[in-house]
Design a protein around this motif. Sequence first.
Motif, mmCIF file in Angstrom:
data_model
loop_
_atom_site.group_PDB
_atom_site.id
_atom_site.type_symbol
_atom_site.label_atom_id
_atom_site.label_comp_id
_atom_site.label_asym_id
_atom_site.label_seq_id
_atom_site.Cartn_x
_atom_site.Cartn_y
_atom_site.Cartn_z
ATOM 1 N N ALA A 89 0.833 -1.202 0.000
ATOM 2 C CA ALA A 89 0.000 0.000 0.000
ATOM 3 C C ALA A 89 0.871 1.256 0.000
ATOM 4 O O ALA A 89 0.523 2.270 -0.624
ATOM 5 N N TYR A 90 2.009 1.194 0.686
ATOM 6 C CA TYR A 90 2.926 2.332 0.719
ATOM 7 C C TYR A 90 3.586 2.536 -0.643
ATOM 8 O O TYR A 90 3.660 3.661 -1.162
ATOM 9 N N LEU A 91 4.056 1.444 -1.248
ATOM 10 C CA LEU A 91 4.681 1.557 -2.563
ATOM 11 C C LEU A 91 3.728 2.139 -3.590
ATOM 12 O O LEU A 91 4.108 2.960 -4.430
ATOM 13 N N GLU A 92 2.468 1.734 -3.532
ATOM 14 C CA GLU A 92 1.484 2.190 -4.515
ATOM 15 C C GLU A 92 1.022 3.619 -4.262
ATOM 16 O O GLU A 92 0.302 4.197 -5.074
ATOM 17 N N GLY A 93 1.410 4.190 -3.116
ATOM 18 C CA GLY A 93 1.042 5.561 -2.810
ATOM 19 C C GLY A 93 -0.254 5.706 -2.037
ATOM 20 O O GLY A 93 -0.562 6.799 -1.536
ATOM 21 N N ASP A 106 11.604 10.673 5.699
ATOM 22 C CA ASP A 106 10.869 10.878 6.952
ATOM 23 C C ASP A 106 9.623 9.999 7.007
ATOM 24 O O ASP A 106 9.313 9.406 8.046
ATOM 25 N N GLY A 107 8.933 9.901 5.883
ATOM 26 C CA GLY A 107 7.737 9.059 5.849
ATOM 27 C C GLY A 107 8.067 7.584 6.014
ATOM 28 O O GLY A 107 7.342 6.842 6.684
ATOM 29 N N MET A 108 9.184 7.161 5.400
ATOM 30 C CA MET A 108 9.588 5.770 5.549
ATOM 31 C C MET A 108 9.956 5.473 7.000
ATOM 32 O O MET A 108 9.656 4.393 7.535
ATOM 33 N N ARG A 123 19.379 -4.150 -2.386
ATOM 34 C CA ARG A 123 19.918 -3.035 -3.164
ATOM 35 C C ARG A 123 18.979 -1.821 -3.136
ATOM 36 O O ARG A 123 18.462 -1.371 -4.168
ATOM 37 N N PRO A 124 18.724 -1.308 -1.939
ATOM 38 C CA PRO A 124 17.744 -0.219 -1.818
ATOM 39 C C PRO A 124 18.094 1.021 -2.624
ATOM 40 O O PRO A 124 17.193 1.771 -3.027
ATOM 41 N N GLU A 125 19.395 1.235 -2.889
ATOM 42 C CA GLU A 125 19.787 2.405 -3.664
ATOM 43 C C GLU A 125 19.233 2.334 -5.091
ATOM 44 O O GLU A 125 19.084 3.378 -5.760
ATOM 45 N N GLU A 126 18.945 1.118 -5.587
ATOM 46 C CA GLU A 126 18.346 0.972 -6.908
ATOM 47 C C GLU A 126 16.824 1.165 -6.874
ATOM 48 O O GLU A 126 16.198 1.353 -7.916
ATOM 49 N N LEU A 127 16.258 1.100 -5.685
ATOM 50 C CA LEU A 127 14.800 1.091 -5.551
ATOM 51 C C LEU A 127 14.239 2.440 -5.117
ATOM 52 O O LEU A 127 13.118 2.795 -5.487
ATOM 53 N N PHE A 128 15.011 3.186 -4.319
ATOM 54 C CA PHE A 128 14.559 4.468 -3.779
ATOM 55 C C PHE A 128 15.628 5.517 -4.064
ATOM 56 O O PHE A 128 16.836 5.238 -3.965
ATOM 57 N N ASP A 129 15.201 6.730 -4.396
ATOM 58 C CA ASP A 129 16.187 7.780 -4.653
ATOM 59 C C ASP A 129 16.670 8.376 -3.326
ATOM 60 O O ASP A 129 16.268 7.916 -2.242
ATOM 61 N N ASP A 130 17.513 9.395 -3.419
ATOM 62 C CA ASP A 130 18.127 9.951 -2.211
ATOM 63 C C ASP A 130 17.107 10.563 -1.258
ATOM 64 O O ASP A 130 17.352 10.678 -0.054
ATOM 65 N N THR A 131 15.936 10.950 -1.784
ATOM 66 C CA THR A 131 14.897 11.528 -0.918
ATOM 67 C C THR A 131 14.053 10.452 -0.241
ATOM 68 O O THR A 131 13.255 10.757 0.646
ATOM 69 N N GLY A 132 14.202 9.214 -0.718
ATOM 70 C CA GLY A 132 13.401 8.115 -0.177
ATOM 71 C C GLY A 132 12.200 7.760 -1.020
ATOM 72 O O GLY A 132 11.445 6.844 -0.679
ATOM 73 N N ALA A 133 11.990 8.453 -2.135
ATOM 74 C CA ALA A 133 10.850 8.159 -3.009
ATOM 75 C C ALA A 133 11.145 6.940 -3.872
ATOM 76 O O ALA A 133 12.299 6.713 -4.281
ATOM 77 N N PRO A 134 10.128 6.114 -4.180
ATOM 78 C CA PRO A 134 10.349 4.992 -5.102
ATOM 79 C C PRO A 134 10.814 5.496 -6.467
ATOM 80 O O PRO A 134 10.326 6.510 -6.971
ATOM 81 N N ARG A 135 11.797 4.805 -7.047
ATOM 82 C CA ARG A 135 12.313 5.209 -8.350
ATOM 83 C C ARG A 135 11.272 4.945 -9.447
ATOM 84 O O ARG A 135 10.381 4.110 -9.292
#
Length: 806
Positions: free
Chosen positions: A99-103, A117-119, A335-347
């Motif tokens: 549910a979080y990934l989908e927004g 912060d949200g994560m 490999r979270p760096e491939e999945l989320f950008d520096d702000t924590g948003a899903p890529r």
Amino acid sequence: MTAKTLAPTLSDRELDLVDAYWRAANYLSVGQIYLLDNPLLSEPLRPEHVKPRLLGHWGTTPGLNLVYAHLNRVIRDRDVNVVYVCGPGHGGPAMVANAYLEGTYSEVYPAVTQDVDGMRKLFRQFSFPGGIPSHAAAETPGSIHEGGELGYALAHAFGAALDNPDLIVACVVGDGEAETGPLAASWHSNKFLNPVTDGAVLPILHLNGYKIANPTVLSRIPQEELEALFVGYGYRPITVAGDDPAAVHQQLATALDEAFDQIAAIQRAARLDGERGRPVWPMIVLRTPKGWTGPREVDGDKVEGTWRSHQVPLAQTRTDPEHRAQLEAWLRGYRPEELFDDTGAPRPQLRELMPVGERRMSANPHANGGLLLRDLDLPDFTDYAVEVARPATETVEATRVLGAYLRDVIARNPDRFRLIGPDETASNRLSAVFEATDKTWLAGTGPDDENLAPDGRVMEVLSEHLCQGWLEGYLLTGRHGLFNCYEAFVHIVDSMLNQHCKWLIRNRELPWRRPIASLNYLLTSHVWRQDHNGASHQDPGFIDHVANKRPEVVRVYLPPDANTLLSVTDHCLRSRDYVNVIVAGKQPALAYLDMDAAVAHCARGLGIWEWASTAPNGEPDVVLACAGDIPTLETLAAADILRRELPDLRVRVVNVVDIMRLQPDTEHPHGLSDREFDALFTADKPVIFAYHGYPWLIHRLTYRRTNHANIHVRGFKERGTTTTPFDMVMLNDLDRFHLVLDVIDRVEGLGTRAALLRQRMVDARLAARRYTREHGQDDPAISGWTWDPNHRAPSRSQDGRSEEAR
């Protein structure tokens, strides 16, 4: 059969997308179980980044995430309407992560943003004081299933699909859950699903091999036996198995495409080509390791693929540096760096796989059924009124009268109301409904069958669990219904009721969840008229169970006759977010109130019956209270004896329809204030209370009242057997003669003055029992009693005996 992967279903690009989404969901799931801070691992893990209490369940989670990821691909590619029912009890991390990934999670909980912060907030709240539970619950967007207990997922899924022709319900059944009785019965729901008017259910049996500490039965039987089992249930099983992610991705994608193709073909054949046979629906058997992608070994013990991965594989990560290092390696392995950008948003590539808007399973409106709820088109219940020229003189079968009303409810609501029960609709005198509909049935039929049809609106199966599960799924997705059941056997669903009440409580507290139609029970064939079946059918304790639940969501009604039953039922069918329990007899019984009086009485919930009282206005010497149809009968018969034999005694008769009115208004929304209670029941006079169920419930509801010490309750004392109706009430001291004895013994100064009447009441009990033993039935003078307003005190001889007694 096993899903084939000769020609890969997924392109390289699609395989990368599905795998990336799966890794992201797994990362978020592990983070929820373990982390307080440092959600993106921007620095090495330190003890303060880890929760002090590690709670949650990892073992089932990667499989749930795997299925979710692949269903998203199917939804995106086919534009289909799918909801996800999560059977494994503590799969909460997966459902929240998706549910979080989908927004959707951020839409309904704006503080939990899609950034660092949200994560951090998402992780911290999981299984944390003031946070969210570890299982899928009302707090979880997309969930229609309270996951705190196992066994109900598949019944809920089929209930959700009923009358939802465009909906596909994907239901993951855990192999531990598959061992429960309710789930085992639920596989038969495919015999009740109409491919023309209903949606489809895709069961996905997830075999990861273990429960908390033991292997699961279905994971250890031979594959041929397993497939034969589900072929026997009427499914076409498709097996996906393995521990290599790329291979499993291809297999599962192929299996889902096959399953959705089959569902579409079945529905097309039924809806366009007129195919009328029972379909063989697809299902998927998914075999993957328990705790897949987690630690392989911990402290020298194998974890992945074993029962040790069930809950928290690394239990000492806050205090043990080695465990903490393993946790960090586990999280970085995704490999979270491939999945989320520096702000924590899903890529962006993760969003390529996701459906949008209401096609997201976490945002599907069917998973927030109140959004889709439409009011019932109800007939005017007063049109079904029983004429009552004089109280307590004519008999009628209350539930037979109700059956005519329900017949027309069904006729006017062909797409949003179901009557459900365990093979008892006719037995409970509701047969009039078959003038408007049949019983849902897609299995085989024979020449002697009656009222069976694929499009029937009455659903009967001899499993109370299944009835309850179907109805819950139906209500949770925005429809209405009524569950009719023998009173003694509704106890079978006690635990299911617990879970539904918990859902309703949270549902009412969440502003984004809309109210749903109430769960309505009609309990009949009740304790006092199960004299022919005996003790096994005699138990009124479901009321006690319901009364223990939170007062915001429970209501209990004991209408004494046909007109009050009509009024109460209409009220319950209009209500929202409650569990309503109605207890009413089906046997011929006296009618007491005309419709106008019945409506007023039910609106009050209780009240003085002036016509039965000798002191309706002035202060009484005694209050005769009653709740339930048989207690009301015996109370009125006792009042009749008292007015004839003790004409100077001031008697007030109070009937209670809504027993929650007995509680203080500080404890229940329907409760009476102390002032109102004392006005009805007095502050210091004896109250003889004849009650339908176990006596102690009335004491519990009234223990804080001023006059509680003077309230004496008669009810069921667990003295049941196969006998006559009146002998049943005598066995439990609820009979009219015993109630008169209670009055004589408790009204001050009456004992000596009414000694002869007391003796006659004892003799009358003995005579009634002797009559039943000699004739096999009750004395007609007792069973045929009616209220005669012209009765006066009989003339007496010099020895003090009335002519009637002599």
